[in-house]
Design an enzyme around this catalytic site. Sequence first.
Site, short mmCIF file in Angstrom:
data_model
loop_
_atom_site.label_atom_id
_atom_site.label_comp_id
_atom_site.label_asym_id
_atom_site.label_seq_id
_atom_site.Cartn_x
_atom_site.Cartn_y
_atom_site.Cartn_z
N TYR A 125 48.81 45.30 55.07
CA TYR A 125 48.80 44.45 53.64
C TYR A 125 50.08 44.56 52.92
CZ TYR A 125 47.14 43.76 48.77
OH TYR A 125 46.90 43.27 47.74
N SER A 176 51.24 42.02 45.06
CA SER A 176 50.88 43.25 44.80
C SER A 176 51.90 44.24 44.42
CB SER A 176 49.77 43.85 46.16
OG SER A 176 49.73 45.43 45.83
#
Length: 252
Positions: free
Chosen positions: A151, A139
């Site tokens: 995350y 990401s």
Amino acid sequence: MELNLARKNVLIIGGSKGIGLEIAKRFIEENANVSIVGRSIEHLNEAKLQLKHVTTYQSDITNNYEREGLIEKYILDHDHIDILINNAGGSNGSSILETPMENFYEAFELNYFSSVHLSKLVLKHMKKRGSGNIINISSIYGRESGGKATYNNAKAALISFTKALAHEVIKYGIRVNSIAPGSVYHESGVWGRLTRENPNKIEEFVKNDIPAGRFGKPEEIADVVVYLSSEKASWIVGATINVDGGQSKMNF
């Protein structure tokens, strides 16, 4: 462009919906032998209705033993693996101070340790053949702040792992790379949910934060995955490629 992926054995983790499902579609278009992994039998069955000639495996890849069983079964079924796509991921928690430690452990198991373990499990088979490709879906938030720390931290670790592993195994003819998507919309994803909950807020986010003026599409990630898996990308090793419509604010 002819990518020469016909008959390649491809295993897509988290392949039953969203980005993973589009990746599967693109490999099928290239006449590869595609298998997808998902936790939900319902989502796997729905994916089978959309895809032709796909093999499905139900597995909880946050579980160490299920990961081992998955790869053992896959090799028994297909003899070897050419391409592994580590696409499982998800966020949890809130602010660091308010997020319990178990949420951090869960996030790393899903977003990081599963990819590390599955990569190690397939590498011994790839080494025997002197070739292979591993692509990790990370990401842009593994490279900069924004979003939830659980995350971000796990995706940052995945980017670091990608580089380290790539340097270690390229001598065996195995390439390891990563793709860092920006905000990608699909109905079953977090942006789909947030758009339904607060469309005005999300419209403002897209206007202010994504220079391209829209969310990314799963197929736009899938196109880069398929290219990166091919010999057309043979000199790309240990890279993490942003696919984000200009959303990332990093300089490198």
